[in-house]
Design a protein around this motif. Structure first.
Motif, PDB file in Angstrom:
ATOM      1  N   LEU A 174      11.938   3.381   4.184  1.00  0.00           N
ATOM      2  CA  LEU A 174      11.364   3.695   2.886  1.00  0.00           C
ATOM      3  C   LEU A 174      12.482   4.041   1.912  1.00  0.00           C
ATOM      4  O   LEU A 174      13.368   4.833   2.247  1.00  0.00           O
ATOM      5  N   VAL A 175      12.449   3.480   0.724  1.00  0.00           N
ATOM      6  CA  VAL A 175      13.364   3.870  -0.343  1.00  0.00           C
ATOM      7  C   VAL A 175      12.552   4.773  -1.267  1.00  0.00           C
ATOM      8  O   VAL A 175      11.613   4.323  -1.922  1.00  0.00           O
ATOM      9  N   ILE A 176      12.912   6.054  -1.281  1.00  0.00           N
ATOM     10  CA  ILE A 176      12.178   7.062  -2.046  1.00  0.00           C
ATOM     11  C   ILE A 176      13.051   7.517  -3.202  1.00  0.00           C
ATOM     12  O   ILE A 176      14.198   7.938  -3.003  1.00  0.00           O
ATOM     13  N   GLN A 220       0.826  -1.205   0.000  1.00  0.00           N
ATOM     14  CA  GLN A 220       0.000   0.000   0.000  1.00  0.00           C
ATOM     15  C   GLN A 220       0.867   1.266   0.000  1.00  0.00           C
ATOM     16  O   GLN A 220       0.437   2.304  -0.493  1.00  0.00           O
ATOM     17  N   LEU A 221       2.060   1.180   0.549  1.00  0.00           N
ATOM     18  CA  LEU A 221       2.949   2.335   0.635  1.00  0.00           C
ATOM     19  C   LEU A 221       3.761   2.531  -0.638  1.00  0.00           C
ATOM     20  O   LEU A 221       4.110   3.666  -0.982  1.00  0.00           O
ATOM     21  N   GLU A 222       4.050   1.440  -1.334  1.00  0.00           N
ATOM     22  CA  GLU A 222       4.834   1.527  -2.564  1.00  0.00           C
ATOM     23  C   GLU A 222       4.065   2.331  -3.608  1.00  0.00           C
ATOM     24  O   GLU A 222       2.888   2.102  -3.841  1.00  0.00           O
ATOM     25  N   GLY A 223       4.743   3.310  -4.189  1.00  0.00           N
ATOM     26  CA  GLY A 223       4.124   4.155  -5.200  1.00  0.00           C
ATOM     27  C   GLY A 223       3.548   5.456  -4.669  1.00  0.00           C
ATOM     28  O   GLY A 223       3.164   6.328  -5.452  1.00  0.00           O
ATOM     29  N   LEU A 224       3.472   5.607  -3.351  1.00  0.00           N
ATOM     30  CA  LEU A 224       2.959   6.863  -2.799  1.00  0.00           C
ATOM     31  C   LEU A 224       3.932   8.008  -3.088  1.00  0.00           C
ATOM     32  O   LEU A 224       5.155   7.829  -3.051  1.00  0.00           O
ATOM     33  N   PHE A 239       8.777  20.147   0.474  1.00  0.00           N
ATOM     34  CA  PHE A 239       9.637  19.610  -0.583  1.00  0.00           C
ATOM     35  C   PHE A 239       9.019  18.321  -1.117  1.00  0.00           C
ATOM     36  O   PHE A 239       8.643  17.452  -0.329  1.00  0.00           O
ATOM     37  N   ARG A 240       8.943  18.180  -2.414  1.00  0.00           N
ATOM     38  CA  ARG A 240       8.502  16.925  -3.036  1.00  0.00           C
ATOM     39  C   ARG A 240       9.738  16.041  -3.205  1.00  0.00           C
ATOM     40  O   ARG A 240      10.649  16.389  -3.944  1.00  0.00           O
ATOM     41  N   LEU A 241       9.752  14.908  -2.498  1.00  0.00           N
ATOM     42  CA  LEU A 241      10.927  14.032  -2.506  1.00  0.00           C
ATOM     43  C   LEU A 241      10.873  12.973  -3.599  1.00  0.00           C
ATOM     44  O   LEU A 241      11.905  12.481  -4.032  1.00  0.00           O
ATOM     45  N   GLY A 242       9.688  12.550  -4.026  1.00  0.00           N
ATOM     46  CA  GLY A 242       9.562  11.506  -5.036  1.00  0.00           C
ATOM     47  C   GLY A 242       8.529  10.478  -4.625  1.00  0.00           C
ATOM     48  O   GLY A 242       7.557  10.799  -3.937  1.00  0.00           O
ATOM     49  N   GLN A 243       8.739   9.225  -5.042  1.00  0.00           N
ATOM     50  CA  GLN A 243       7.805   8.137  -4.762  1.00  0.00           C
ATOM     51  C   GLN A 243       8.493   7.017  -3.997  1.00  0.00           C
ATOM     52  O   GLN A 243       9.678   6.760  -4.192  1.00  0.00           O
ATOM     53  N   VAL A 244       7.702   6.342  -3.167  1.00  0.00           N
ATOM     54  CA  VAL A 244       8.202   5.163  -2.451  1.00  0.00           C
ATOM     55  C   VAL A 244       8.387   4.048  -3.481  1.00  0.00           C
ATOM     56  O   VAL A 244       7.437   3.635  -4.141  1.00  0.00           O
ATOM     57  N   GLN A 245       9.613   3.586  -3.636  1.00  0.00           N
ATOM     58  CA  GLN A 245       9.921   2.499  -4.561  1.00  0.00           C
ATOM     59  C   GLN A 245       9.760   1.140  -3.905  1.00  0.00           C
ATOM     60  O   GLN A 245       9.252   0.211  -4.501  1.00  0.00           O
TER      61      GLN A 245
END
Length: 187
Positions: A145-147, A113-117, A128-134
């Motif tokens: 979390l790997v972002i 559920q967290l992957e892709g957020l 700050f926009r950091l990216g997406q949870v990979q």
């Protein structure tokens, strides 16, 4: 297969969640060794059927035997009694349908559920926009979390953020596809 059947099959497969991975063959009678991603690890046997994500597509299998072996498990797929044929399933992910997953309590989430957020950091009065949870990593103290930065993020850097709700994780909104963290973007 008809177009309707293919669409139904594709819809069913898109509803799959990885719960483990077959690693290697075990013995000469078609048994396979696997690593479970479930908590507790033996909970992987609570799910049926298993869907194996092979290089030839997704295949439904029935497990007719399984047991602990060291820090992993060994299993036997019904009708698979040949070591050479079993080798085709090595390094293959094991998935189950999402609706088989138990309901979680408020504020708890499955990794899938967290992957892709999209991850937004509110740090030192700025956003700050950091990216997406990979993906997530399991560590001794806490999960991480790997972002990875994307087109909408402040940069393309990869960041590792401890998954510690209330400390670094401020909120998660699955419907909006966002996670708010408090994390220095310089890390």
């Amino acid at each position: 297969m008809t177009d309707k059947a293919q669409l139904a099959s594709k819809k069913q497969r898109s509803n799959l969640v990885n719960v483990g991975r077959i690693t290697t063959v075990f013995g000469v009678k078609g048994w396979l060794k696997l690593h479970s991603n479930t908590e507790p690890p033996e909970a992987i046997f609570d799910y049926a059927p298993w869907w194996l994500k092979t290089k030839h597509g997704v295949k439904e299998v029935e497990i007719d035997a399984g047991r602990p072996h060291g820090n992993a498990f060994v299993v036997h797929i019904k009708g698979l009694d040949d070591r050479d044929l079993a080798r085709e399933y090595c390094q293959v992910d094991i998935a189950v349908e999402r609706d088989q997953m138990p309901e979680l309590e408020e504020g708890e989430f499955y990794w899938h559920q967290l992957e892709g957020l999209n991850v937004i950091s509110e740090y030192d009065g700025q956003t700050f926009r950091l990216g997406q949870v990979q993906r997530l990593l399991e560590t001794g103290a806490n999960d991480v979390l790997v972002i990875k930065g994307n087109a909408d993020s402040m940069d393309q850097n990869e960041r590792l953020v401890p998954y510690v709700p209330g400390q670094f994780i401020k909120s998660i909104d699955l419907d909006a596809g966002e996670m708010i963290v408090e994390w220095d973007p310089e890390f």
